[in-house]
Write a protein that holds these residues in place. Structure first.
Motif, PDB file in Angstrom:
ATOM      1  N   MET A  82      -2.212 -23.316  44.853  1.00 33.32           N
ATOM      2  CA  MET A  82      -1.448 -24.398  44.279  1.00 33.32           C
ATOM      3  C   MET A  82      -0.328 -23.820  43.423  1.00 33.32           C
ATOM      4  N   PHE A  83       0.864 -24.313  43.619  1.00 32.55           N
ATOM      5  CA  PHE A  83       2.026 -23.864  42.867  1.00 32.55           C
ATOM      6  C   PHE A  83       2.295 -24.833  41.724  1.00 32.55           C
ATOM      7  N   ILE A  84       2.360 -24.328  40.496  1.00 32.54           N
ATOM      8  CA  ILE A  84       2.677 -25.152  39.339  1.00 32.54           C
ATOM      9  C   ILE A  84       4.105 -24.839  38.918  1.00 32.54           C
ATOM     10  N   GLU A  85       4.937 -25.881  38.915  1.00 37.72           N
ATOM     11  CA  GLU A  85       6.339 -25.710  38.565  1.00 37.72           C
ATOM     12  C   GLU A  85       6.480 -25.442  37.068  1.00 37.72           C
ATOM     13  N   HIS A  86       7.342 -24.485  36.726  1.00 37.91           N
ATOM     14  CA  HIS A  86       7.626 -24.199  35.328  1.00 37.91           C
ATOM     15  C   HIS A  86       9.078 -23.741  35.185  1.00 37.91           C
ATOM     16  N   ASN A  87       9.577 -23.844  33.973  1.00 34.23           N
ATOM     17  CA  ASN A  87      10.907 -23.344  33.652  1.00 34.23           C
ATOM     18  C   ASN A  87      10.967 -23.094  32.160  1.00 34.23           C
ATOM     19  N   ARG A  88      12.122 -22.678  31.671  1.00 38.64           N
ATOM     20  CA  ARG A  88      12.301 -22.457  30.238  1.00 38.64           C
ATOM     21  C   ARG A  88      13.282 -23.479  29.696  1.00 38.64           C
ATOM     22  N   ASP A  89      13.024 -23.926  28.458  1.00 37.47           N
ATOM     23  CA  ASP A  89      13.954 -24.870  27.846  1.00 37.47           C
ATOM     24  C   ASP A  89      15.061 -24.104  27.124  1.00 37.47           C
ATOM     25  N   ALA A  90      15.928 -24.814  26.414  1.00 35.53           N
ATOM     26  CA  ALA A  90      17.079 -24.204  25.746  1.00 35.53           C
ATOM     27  C   ALA A  90      16.667 -23.198  24.671  1.00 35.53           C
ATOM     28  N   THR A  91      15.459 -23.336  24.122  1.00 37.14           N
ATOM     29  CA  THR A  91      15.002 -22.408  23.080  1.00 37.14           C
ATOM     30  C   THR A  91      14.277 -21.196  23.653  1.00 37.14           C
ATOM     31  N   GLY A  92      14.079 -21.173  24.962  1.00 35.91           N
ATOM     32  CA  GLY A  92      13.384 -20.060  25.597  1.00 35.91           C
ATOM     33  C   GLY A  92      11.902 -20.292  25.809  1.00 35.91           C
ATOM     34  N   ARG A  93      11.401 -21.432  25.370  1.00 33.06           N
ATOM     35  CA  ARG A  93       9.992 -21.741  25.564  1.00 33.06           C
ATOM     36  C   ARG A  93       9.742 -22.171  27.010  1.00 33.06           C
ATOM     37  N   TYR A  94       8.553 -21.812  27.507  1.00 31.31           N
ATOM     38  CA  TYR A  94       8.173 -22.243  28.849  1.00 31.31           C
ATOM     39  C   TYR A  94       7.769 -23.711  28.832  1.00 31.31           C
ATOM     40  N   VAL A  95       8.153 -24.419  29.876  1.00 35.63           N
ATOM     41  CA  VAL A  95       7.743 -25.802  30.088  1.00 35.63           C
ATOM     42  C   VAL A  95       6.982 -25.829  31.406  1.00 35.63           C
ATOM     43  N   VAL A  96       5.715 -26.253  31.341  1.00 40.41           N
ATOM     44  CA  VAL A  96       4.874 -26.303  32.529  1.00 40.41           C
ATOM     45  C   VAL A  96       4.492 -27.755  32.770  1.00 40.41           C
ATOM     46  N   HIS A  97       4.760 -28.248  33.952  1.00 42.19           N
ATOM     47  CA  HIS A  97       4.438 -29.620  34.309  1.00 42.19           C
ATOM     48  C   HIS A  97       2.970 -29.710  34.708  1.00 42.19           C
ATOM     49  N   LEU A  98       2.294 -30.737  34.222  1.00 41.56           N
ATOM     50  CA  LEU A  98       0.881 -30.914  34.550  1.00 41.56           C
ATOM     51  C   LEU A  98       0.730 -31.350  36.009  1.00 41.56           C
ATOM     52  N   PRO A  99      -0.197 -30.760  36.710  1.00 44.24           N
ATOM     53  CA  PRO A  99      -0.378 -31.083  38.134  1.00 44.24           C
ATOM     54  C   PRO A  99      -1.201 -32.362  38.338  1.00 44.24           C
ATOM     55  N   LEU A 100      -0.616 -33.507  38.016  1.00 47.25           N
ATOM     56  CA  LEU A 100      -1.313 -34.777  38.186  1.00 47.25           C
ATOM     57  C   LEU A 100      -1.074 -35.332  39.585  1.00 47.25           C
ATOM     58  N   LYS A 101      -2.094 -35.914  40.159  1.00 47.74           N
ATOM     59  CA  LYS A 101      -1.969 -36.489  41.491  1.00 47.74           C
ATOM     60  C   LYS A 101      -1.335 -37.863  41.473  1.00 47.74           C
ATOM     61  N   SER A 102      -1.472 -38.573  40.351  1.00 47.04           N
ATOM     62  CA  SER A 102      -0.852 -39.884  40.252  1.00 47.04           C
ATOM     63  C   SER A 102      -0.298 -40.080  38.845  1.00 47.04           C
ATOM     64  N   ASP A 103       0.266 -41.233  38.623  1.00 47.71           N
ATOM     65  CA  ASP A 103       0.895 -41.548  37.358  1.00 47.71           C
ATOM     66  C   ASP A 103      -0.107 -41.423  36.208  1.00 47.71           C
ATOM     67  N   ALA A 104       0.255 -40.675  35.177  1.00 47.57           N
ATOM     68  CA  ALA A 104      -0.644 -40.448  34.049  1.00 47.57           C
ATOM     69  C   ALA A 104      -0.981 -41.737  33.319  1.00 47.57           C
ATOM     70  N   ASN A 105      -0.050 -42.657  33.217  1.00 48.10           N
ATOM     71  CA  ASN A 105      -0.334 -43.923  32.530  1.00 48.10           C
ATOM     72  C   ASN A 105      -1.425 -44.711  33.230  1.00 48.10           C
ATOM     73  N   ILE A 106      -1.449 -44.649  34.534  1.00 45.98           N
ATOM     74  CA  ILE A 106      -2.489 -45.339  35.292  1.00 45.98           C
ATOM     75  C   ILE A 106      -3.840 -44.660  35.056  1.00 45.98           C
ATOM     76  N   LEU A 107      -3.850 -43.325  35.054  1.00 43.73           N
ATOM     77  CA  LEU A 107      -5.092 -42.586  34.866  1.00 43.73           C
ATOM     78  C   LEU A 107      -5.661 -42.754  33.457  1.00 43.73           C
ATOM     79  N   LEU A 108      -4.797 -42.774  32.455  1.00 47.49           N
ATOM     80  CA  LEU A 108      -5.263 -42.836  31.078  1.00 47.49           C
ATOM     81  C   LEU A 108      -5.678 -44.238  30.662  1.00 47.49           C
TER      82      LEU A 108
END
Length: 78
Positions: free
Chosen positions: A1-27
């Motif tokens: 499984m590939f988890i997308e990530h990148n760095r923001d303007a401050t150099g911090r890593y941003v990692v997207h959570l691997p959710l299968k559906s909308d988080a609002n529906i799940l929560l």
């Protein structure tokens, strides 16, 4: 499984959570559960000064590090 990530303007890593559906529906609505948890913490703080000090210190670390900010009553919806 590939988890997308990148760095923001401050150099911090941003990692997207691997959710299968909308988080609002799940929560769903978690306000009642959160309120019960907070009531439990308040009861424990009333009985244990050491716990209270440790809890406040922990929360202050989160505020100081920028992981958490205090919301106004308007933002909370009070």
């Amino acid at each position: 499984m590939f988890i997308e990530h990148n760095r923001d303007a401050t150099g911090r890593y941003v990692v997207h959570l691997p959710l299968k559906s909308d988080a609002n529906i799940l929560l769903g609505s978690s306000k009642s559960s959160a309120s019960a948890s907070m009531a439990h913490i308040h009861r424990r703080m009333a009985m244990d000064a050491g716990f209270t000090a440790a809890y406040r210190e922990f929360m202050q670390v989160y505020i100081d590090s920028g992981h958490m900010t205090k919301l106004s009553d308007e933002e909370i919806g009070c």
